[in-house]
Design an enzyme around this catalytic site. Structure first.
Site, PDB file in Angstrom:
ATOM      1  N   SER A  70     -47.007  51.531 -78.714  1.00  0.00           N
ATOM      2  CA  SER A  70     -46.383  52.657 -79.424  1.00  0.00           C
ATOM      3  C   SER A  70     -47.233  53.047 -80.622  1.00  0.00           C
ATOM      4  CB  SER A  70     -44.990  52.254 -79.916  1.00  0.00           C
ATOM      5  OG  SER A  70     -44.448  53.257 -80.740  1.00  0.00           O
ATOM      6  N   TYR A 116     -40.141  46.052 -84.645  1.00  0.00           N
ATOM      7  CA  TYR A 116     -40.631  46.872 -83.517  1.00  0.00           C
ATOM      8  C   TYR A 116     -42.111  47.226 -83.746  1.00  0.00           C
ATOM      9  CZ  TYR A 116     -40.965  50.596 -80.045  1.00  0.00           C
ATOM     10  OH  TYR A 116     -41.354  51.374 -78.979  1.00  0.00           O
TER      11      TYR A 116
HETATM   12  N1  LIG Z   1     -39.038  56.632 -75.975  1.00  0.00           N
HETATM   13  C1  LIG Z   1     -39.869  56.559 -77.014  1.00  0.00           C
HETATM   14  O1  LIG Z   1     -39.780  57.346 -77.981  1.00  0.00           O
HETATM   15  C2  LIG Z   1     -40.960  55.510 -77.023  1.00  0.00           C
HETATM   16  C3  LIG Z   1     -42.037  55.686 -77.914  1.00  0.00           C
HETATM   17  C4  LIG Z   1     -43.066  54.750 -77.919  1.00  0.00           C
HETATM   18  C5  LIG Z   1     -43.031  53.671 -77.077  1.00  0.00           C
HETATM   19  N2  LIG Z   1     -41.969  53.511 -76.221  1.00  0.00           N
HETATM   20  C6  LIG Z   1     -41.984  52.332 -75.332  1.00  0.00           C
HETATM   21  O2  LIG Z   1     -41.915  52.772 -73.984  1.00  0.00           O
HETATM   22  C7  LIG Z   1     -41.375  51.724 -73.172  1.00  0.00           C
HETATM   23  C8  LIG Z   1     -40.311  52.303 -72.259  1.00  0.00           C
HETATM   24  O3  LIG Z   1     -39.250  52.804 -73.052  1.00  0.00           O
HETATM   25  P1  LIG Z   1     -38.408  54.102 -72.645  1.00  0.00           P
HETATM   26  O4  LIG Z   1     -38.500  55.032 -73.790  1.00  0.00           O
HETATM   27  O5  LIG Z   1     -38.778  54.585 -71.308  1.00  0.00           O
HETATM   28  O6  LIG Z   1     -36.931  53.458 -72.684  1.00  0.00           O
HETATM   29  P2  LIG Z   1     -35.683  53.518 -71.666  1.00  0.00           P
HETATM   30  O7  LIG Z   1     -35.515  54.884 -71.088  1.00  0.00           O
HETATM   31  O8  LIG Z   1     -34.554  52.935 -72.443  1.00  0.00           O
HETATM   32  O9  LIG Z   1     -36.097  52.502 -70.477  1.00  0.00           O
HETATM   33  C9  LIG Z   1     -36.213  51.121 -70.721  1.00  0.00           C
HETATM   34  C10 LIG Z   1     -36.449  50.384 -69.401  1.00  0.00           C
HETATM   35  O10 LIG Z   1     -36.675  49.001 -69.696  1.00  0.00           O
HETATM   36  C11 LIG Z   1     -35.767  48.196 -68.954  1.00  0.00           C
HETATM   37  N3  LIG Z   1     -35.440  47.009 -69.749  1.00  0.00           N
HETATM   38  C12 LIG Z   1     -34.896  46.959 -71.003  1.00  0.00           C
HETATM   39  N4  LIG Z   1     -34.687  45.682 -71.367  1.00  0.00           N
HETATM   40  C13 LIG Z   1     -35.115  44.902 -70.341  1.00  0.00           C
HETATM   41  C14 LIG Z   1     -35.140  43.495 -70.110  1.00  0.00           C
HETATM   42  N5  LIG Z   1     -34.639  42.617 -71.008  1.00  0.00           N
HETATM   43  N6  LIG Z   1     -35.634  43.024 -68.951  1.00  0.00           N
HETATM   44  C15 LIG Z   1     -36.103  43.897 -68.008  1.00  0.00           C
HETATM   45  N7  LIG Z   1     -36.101  45.236 -68.169  1.00  0.00           N
HETATM   46  C16 LIG Z   1     -35.594  45.734 -69.319  1.00  0.00           C
HETATM   47  C17 LIG Z   1     -34.558  49.103 -68.700  1.00  0.00           C
HETATM   48  O11 LIG Z   1     -33.815  48.725 -67.537  1.00  0.00           O
HETATM   49  P3  LIG Z   1     -32.516  47.736 -67.584  1.00  0.00           P
HETATM   50  O12 LIG Z   1     -31.690  48.140 -68.762  1.00  0.00           O
HETATM   51  O13 LIG Z   1     -31.846  47.881 -66.264  1.00  0.00           O
HETATM   52  O14 LIG Z   1     -33.099  46.353 -67.736  1.00  0.00           O
HETATM   53  C18 LIG Z   1     -35.255  50.439 -68.450  1.00  0.00           C
HETATM   54  O15 LIG Z   1     -35.731  50.499 -67.120  1.00  0.00           O
HETATM   55  C19 LIG Z   1     -40.876  50.647 -74.142  1.00  0.00           C
HETATM   56  O16 LIG Z   1     -41.807  49.590 -74.198  1.00  0.00           O
HETATM   57  C20 LIG Z   1     -40.808  51.374 -75.477  1.00  0.00           C
HETATM   58  O17 LIG Z   1     -40.952  50.486 -76.565  1.00  0.00           O
HETATM   59  C21 LIG Z   1     -40.935  54.400 -76.157  1.00  0.00           C
END
Ligand SMILES: NC(=O)c1ccc[n+]([C@@H]2O[C@H](COP(=O)([O-])OP(=O)(O)OC[C@H]3O[C@@H](n4cnc5c(N)ncnc54)[C@H](OP(=O)(O)O)[C@@H]3O)[C@@H](O)[C@H]2O)c1
Length: 252
Positions: A142, A152
């Site tokens: 990130s 984070y």
């Molecule tokens: N959205 C943003 O603004 C942003 C910005 C920078 C970086 N990121 C990074 O991008 C990545 C993806 O995030 P996203 O934004 O796509 O979030 P999201 O829509 O909430 O998706 C998160 C995914 O991770 C899975 N997950 C969460 N906890 C888990 C666990 N304990 N074990 C296995 N799977 C787990 C969830 O499925 P289940 O709940 O079914 O397990 C879901 O498939 C993350 O690493 C996040 O830090 C996001």
């Protein structure tokens, strides 16, 4: 005999950025191994990828904060009979509160998913890939890793630095490692954490589809660091040159 399709393993493939990786890798001709906790949702995603892209999809339900479940995913990556060509360490979540207000057990679970799972799966994936002389590892970090704001930020700084070091160690092996550093992206991420984002201006938001397309293009070029979006390229460029005291003051 047709050549076997390459296989990609994506963690957190049921929502947001991970779901987009699964879709675009399937559209690009990969079979998939998809990992998340919610089994019903994994099955729905598998059905979609099979129907739309004729991908063979394995579902691998696992909570990456649980050591034995994480090990099952590592074992799948290490299986020499079912090679994984692309590993996307994407699963993640945020905690809403400040460090001192949060339960330490929640903080440890957060660290286990954001850091320990990336460490263990990168190790298993890179060992298997280097033995075959090819492979791609994408660790979703990130822009938050370039600032100093809570655990984070600290975890994502680890993911970025770790991936840069891994990429150097992998040089010449046929395996690459890329740290993907997105900014704010429309997914379920903030809603799941209960973080209100109403005051974030529209130009700061990225679209997951475009982000993943840009990231995959960077991976193909062998880039070690991928920062999608002109606004975030500028922010990261700035963060690298301003004094850390200013970065800390801004985060406060
Ligand atoms: N959205 C943003 O603004 C942003 C910005 C920078 C970086 N990121 C990074 O991008 C990545 C993806 O995030 P996203 O934004 O796509 O979030 P999201 O829509 O909430 O998706 C998160 C995914 O991770 C899975 N997950 C969460 N906890 C888990 C666990 N304990 N074990 C296995 N799977 C787990 C969830 O499925 P289940 O709940 O079914 O397990 C879901 O498939 C993350 O690493 C996040 O830090 C996001």
């Amino acid at each position: 005999m047709p050549l076997p399709k390459p296989t990609a393993l994506v963690t957190g493939a049921t929502s947001g950025i991970g779901l987009e990786f699964a879709r675009q890798l399937a559209a690009g001709g990969h079979d998939l191994v998809i990992v998340a906790r919610d089994t019903a949702r994994l099955e729905r995603v598998a059905a979609e990828l099979t129907d739309r892209y004729a991908a063979h999809v394995e579902t691998l339900p696992a909570d990456l904060a649980v050591r034995a479940e994480l090990q099952r995913v590592a074992d799948r990556l290490a299986d020499p009979d079912r090679p994984v060509d692309v590993l996307v360490n994407n699963a993640g979540f945020a905690l809403k509160g400040r460090f001192l207000q949060n339960d330490i057990a929640d903080e440890e679970r957060h660290l286990d998913v954001l850091v320990r799972a990336v460490l263990v799966l990168s190790h298993a994936g890179a060992q298997a890939m280097t033995a075959r002389g090819r492979g791609r590892i994408v660790n979703v970090s990130s822009v938050a890793g370039f600032i100093a704001s809570g655990t984070y930020s600290a975890a994502k700084a680890w993911v970025t630095t770790f991936t840069e070091g891994l990429a150097s160690e992998l040089a010449g092996t046929g395996v690459t490692a890329t740290a993907l550093c997105p900014g704010f992206t429309h997914t379920e991420f903030h809603q799941r954490a209960g973080i209100r984002m109403d005051s974030t201006p529209g130009f700061m938001w990225l679209d997951a589809r475009r982000l993943v397309a840009d990231a995959l293009a960077d991976v193909e070029k062998g880039r070690v660091l991928s920062v999608p979006g002109a606004q975030y390229k500028a922010i990261v460029g700035l963060l690298r040159v301003v004094p850390r005291s200013l970065v800390r003051a801004r985060a406060r």
